[in-house]
Design a protein around this motif. Structure first.
Motif, PDB file in Angstrom:
ATOM      1  N   ASN A  96     -88.128  82.559  77.026  1.00 50.66           N
ATOM      2  CA  ASN A  96     -87.348  83.613  76.800  1.00 50.66           C
ATOM      3  C   ASN A  96     -86.407  83.679  78.227  1.00 50.66           C
ATOM      4  O   ASN A  96     -85.140  84.305  77.804  1.00 50.66           O
ATOM      5  CB  ASN A  96     -88.097  84.833  76.393  1.00 50.66           C
ATOM      6  CG  ASN A  96     -87.161  85.797  75.975  1.00 50.66           C
ATOM      7  OD1 ASN A  96     -86.314  85.857  75.359  1.00 50.66           O
ATOM      8  ND2 ASN A  96     -87.863  87.073  76.112  1.00 50.66           N
ATOM      9  N   ASP A  97     -87.043  83.823  79.061  1.00 54.11           N
ATOM     10  CA  ASP A  97     -86.084  83.729  80.504  1.00 54.11           C
ATOM     11  C   ASP A  97     -84.976  82.942  80.735  1.00 54.11           C
ATOM     12  O   ASP A  97     -83.791  83.456  80.976  1.00 54.11           O
ATOM     13  CB  ASP A  97     -86.934  83.840  81.831  1.00 54.11           C
ATOM     14  CG  ASP A  97     -87.914  85.049  81.711  1.00 54.11           C
ATOM     15  OD1 ASP A  97     -87.683  85.989  81.105  1.00 54.11           O
ATOM     16  OD2 ASP A  97     -88.808  84.679  82.474  1.00 54.11           O
TER      17      ASP A  97
ATOM     18  N   ARG B  26     -78.554  75.958  83.976  1.00 55.55           N
ATOM     19  CA  ARG B  26     -79.713  77.067  83.855  1.00 55.55           C
ATOM     20  C   ARG B  26     -80.851  76.165  83.793  1.00 55.55           C
ATOM     21  O   ARG B  26     -82.246  76.500  84.258  1.00 55.55           O
ATOM     22  CB  ARG B  26     -79.437  78.257  83.027  1.00 55.55           C
ATOM     23  CG  ARG B  26     -80.316  79.312  83.118  1.00 55.55           C
ATOM     24  CD  ARG B  26     -79.810  80.703  82.517  1.00 55.55           C
ATOM     25  NE  ARG B  26     -79.620  80.479  80.840  1.00 55.55           N
ATOM     26  CZ  ARG B  26     -78.490  80.529  80.363  1.00 55.55           C
ATOM     27  NH1 ARG B  26     -77.346  80.655  81.141  1.00 55.55           N
ATOM     28  NH2 ARG B  26     -78.555  80.472  78.981  1.00 55.55           N
ATOM     29  N   TYR B  27     -80.919  75.482  82.578  1.00 56.66           N
ATOM     30  CA  TYR B  27     -82.053  74.439  82.200  1.00 56.66           C
ATOM     31  C   TYR B  27     -82.562  73.683  83.421  1.00 56.66           C
ATOM     32  O   TYR B  27     -83.665  73.696  83.521  1.00 56.66           O
ATOM     33  CB  TYR B  27     -81.566  73.415  81.106  1.00 56.66           C
ATOM     34  CG  TYR B  27     -82.623  72.567  80.460  1.00 56.66           C
ATOM     35  CD1 TYR B  27     -83.600  72.764  79.657  1.00 56.66           C
ATOM     36  CD2 TYR B  27     -82.591  71.280  81.404  1.00 56.66           C
ATOM     37  CE1 TYR B  27     -84.558  71.928  79.154  1.00 56.66           C
ATOM     38  CE2 TYR B  27     -83.363  70.295  80.905  1.00 56.66           C
ATOM     39  CZ  TYR B  27     -84.322  70.655  79.854  1.00 56.66           C
ATOM     40  OH  TYR B  27     -85.534  69.592  79.570  1.00 56.66           O
ATOM     41  N   LEU B  28     -81.656  73.041  84.204  1.00 59.16           N
ATOM     42  CA  LEU B  28     -82.053  72.262  85.448  1.00 59.16           C
ATOM     43  C   LEU B  28     -82.597  73.108  86.318  1.00 59.16           C
ATOM     44  O   LEU B  28     -83.577  72.754  87.094  1.00 59.16           O
ATOM     45  CB  LEU B  28     -80.670  71.360  85.878  1.00 59.16           C
ATOM     46  CG  LEU B  28     -80.300  70.320  84.987  1.00 59.16           C
ATOM     47  CD1 LEU B  28     -78.751  69.831  85.288  1.00 59.16           C
ATOM     48  CD2 LEU B  28     -81.095  69.287  84.761  1.00 59.16           C
ATOM     49  N   GLN B  29     -81.951  74.341  86.512  1.00 62.16           N
ATOM     50  CA  GLN B  29     -82.503  75.044  87.814  1.00 62.16           C
ATOM     51  C   GLN B  29     -83.913  75.642  87.490  1.00 62.16           C
ATOM     52  O   GLN B  29     -84.748  76.070  88.414  1.00 62.16           O
ATOM     53  CB  GLN B  29     -81.467  76.310  87.941  1.00 62.16           C
ATOM     54  CG  GLN B  29     -80.071  75.682  88.423  1.00 62.16           C
ATOM     55  CD  GLN B  29     -80.147  75.098  89.891  1.00 62.16           C
ATOM     56  OE1 GLN B  29     -81.455  75.067  90.600  1.00 62.16           O
ATOM     57  NE2 GLN B  29     -79.020  74.577  90.192  1.00 62.16           N
ATOM     58  N   PHE B  30     -84.150  76.270  86.062  1.00 60.01           N
ATOM     59  CA  PHE B  30     -85.365  76.732  85.677  1.00 60.01           C
ATOM     60  C   PHE B  30     -86.339  75.494  85.740  1.00 60.01           C
ATOM     61  O   PHE B  30     -87.808  75.827  85.436  1.00 60.01           O
ATOM     62  CB  PHE B  30     -85.230  77.393  84.399  1.00 60.01           C
ATOM     63  CG  PHE B  30     -85.178  78.528  84.414  1.00 60.01           C
ATOM     64  CD1 PHE B  30     -85.939  79.715  84.045  1.00 60.01           C
ATOM     65  CD2 PHE B  30     -83.656  79.291  84.494  1.00 60.01           C
ATOM     66  CE1 PHE B  30     -85.833  80.997  84.078  1.00 60.01           C
ATOM     67  CE2 PHE B  30     -83.512  80.396  84.562  1.00 60.01           C
ATOM     68  CZ  PHE B  30     -84.672  81.433  84.459  1.00 60.01           C
ATOM     69  N   CYS B  31     -85.914  74.215  85.640  1.00 54.67           N
ATOM     70  CA  CYS B  31     -86.902  73.187  85.662  1.00 54.67           C
ATOM     71  C   CYS B  31     -87.164  72.567  87.183  1.00 54.67           C
ATOM     72  O   CYS B  31     -88.324  72.631  87.655  1.00 54.67           O
ATOM     73  CB  CYS B  31     -86.281  71.994  84.722  1.00 54.67           C
ATOM     74  SG  CYS B  31     -87.544  70.804  84.769  1.00 54.67           S
TER      75      CYS B  31
END
Length: 274
Positions: free
Chosen positions: A159-160, A76-81
């Motif tokens: 937060n998301d 999720r960290y990589l996809q949000f970045c």
């Protein structure tokens, strides 16, 4: 602003395109697709250049590689970045995890629609494929774990994501509060981008270390070590491509040849016996 940027890009293509063959539209993503389409339709035929974008992302490593929640949080960290802007270019839409998470958070906040904009089918088609190469900026790494406590923030990017970023105190500190030397994370990010987006040409557009000490003489050994470590990890990554080529092409070819040779030898043996 998108049309204004396209006009500016056209001016640059016209003025410098006879000499400049690699264009980066943005170091921070905005009106990229129209500039790419403009070059593709008007300038590419006569100038034969390439247009890409530069996206910055740190590597996210699961705190516990045996924990599905930590693995999901790191993804999720990589996809949000990186995925936030790369996925529309390479797949035509935002990452599914972003759409799911932000849609759910928006509903919990009483909104009728997601805070993440929705692409129309026409927009998806227009944006997808608008990159001749991927520019990748990278500096450091974070350990990632699932956040198991409620956030005190209101609606926000942080937060998301619902995750916690951690650092290893043993990582070399390079002076800036956010920057640690973690070369192995660079290789993993390169491999992620390579496999996630269909093995595009990748140019490293940003990397380096900030000033650690104020000195009047040459004293940048830490920067030498930082660059040496990251360059060495970058040089290792093409080996994965060759290994993938060996696995997908060479091995099946050799196996097929072995079967054919065995069949021919068997036929010769049978003929000799008859």
């Amino acid at each position: 602003m998108i049309s204004y940027f396209r006009d500016y890009a056209d001016l640059c293509f016209e003025a410098f395109g006879d000499r400049v063959k690699h264009w980066v539209t943005f170091s921070d993503p905005r009106a990229h697709a129209q500039a790419w389409h403009s070059y593709n339709s008007t300038w590419r035929g006569k100038q034969q250049g390439l247009v890409g974008i530069s996206l910055n992302c740190d590597w996210g490593e699961p705190v516990d590689i045996s924990s599905p929640k930590d693995i999901e949080a790191a993804e999720r960290y990589l996809q949000f970045c990186l995925g936030w802007f790369a996925n529309p270019i390479y797949a035509g839409d935002y990452p599914q995890v972003m759409k799911d998470r932000i849609g759910k958070k928006s509903a919990e906040q009483g909104l009728d629609m997601s805070r993440l904009p929705v692409f129309s089918l026409q927009e998806k088609s227009y944006i997808k494929g608008t990159s001749d190469f991927l520019g990748l900026g990278h500096y450091t790494t974070r350990y990632i774990t699932e956040r198991n406590y409620p956030s005190r923030q209101g609606p926000s990017y942080q937060n998301d994501r619902d995750l916690v970023e951690l650092v290893d105190p043993n990582w070399p500190d390079l002076g800036s509060k956010w920057l640690y030397s973690v070369p192995w994370g660079f290789r993993r990010l390169l491999h992620f981008a390579q496999t996630q987006y269909g093995n595009p040409p990748i140019y490293v557009t940003e990397n380096g270390a900030s000033q650690k000490l104020h000195c009047t003489q040459l004293c940048d050994e830490w920067r030498i070590q930082y660059l040496k470590g990251y360059i060495n990890e970058m040089l290792k990554e093409p080996l994965l491509s060759h290994m993938q080529m060996v696995t997908e092409i060479v091995v099946p070819t050799v196996c097929t040849l072995c079967v054919l040779i065995s069949a021919v030898l068997l036929l010769l043996l049978l003929r000799g016996q008859s």
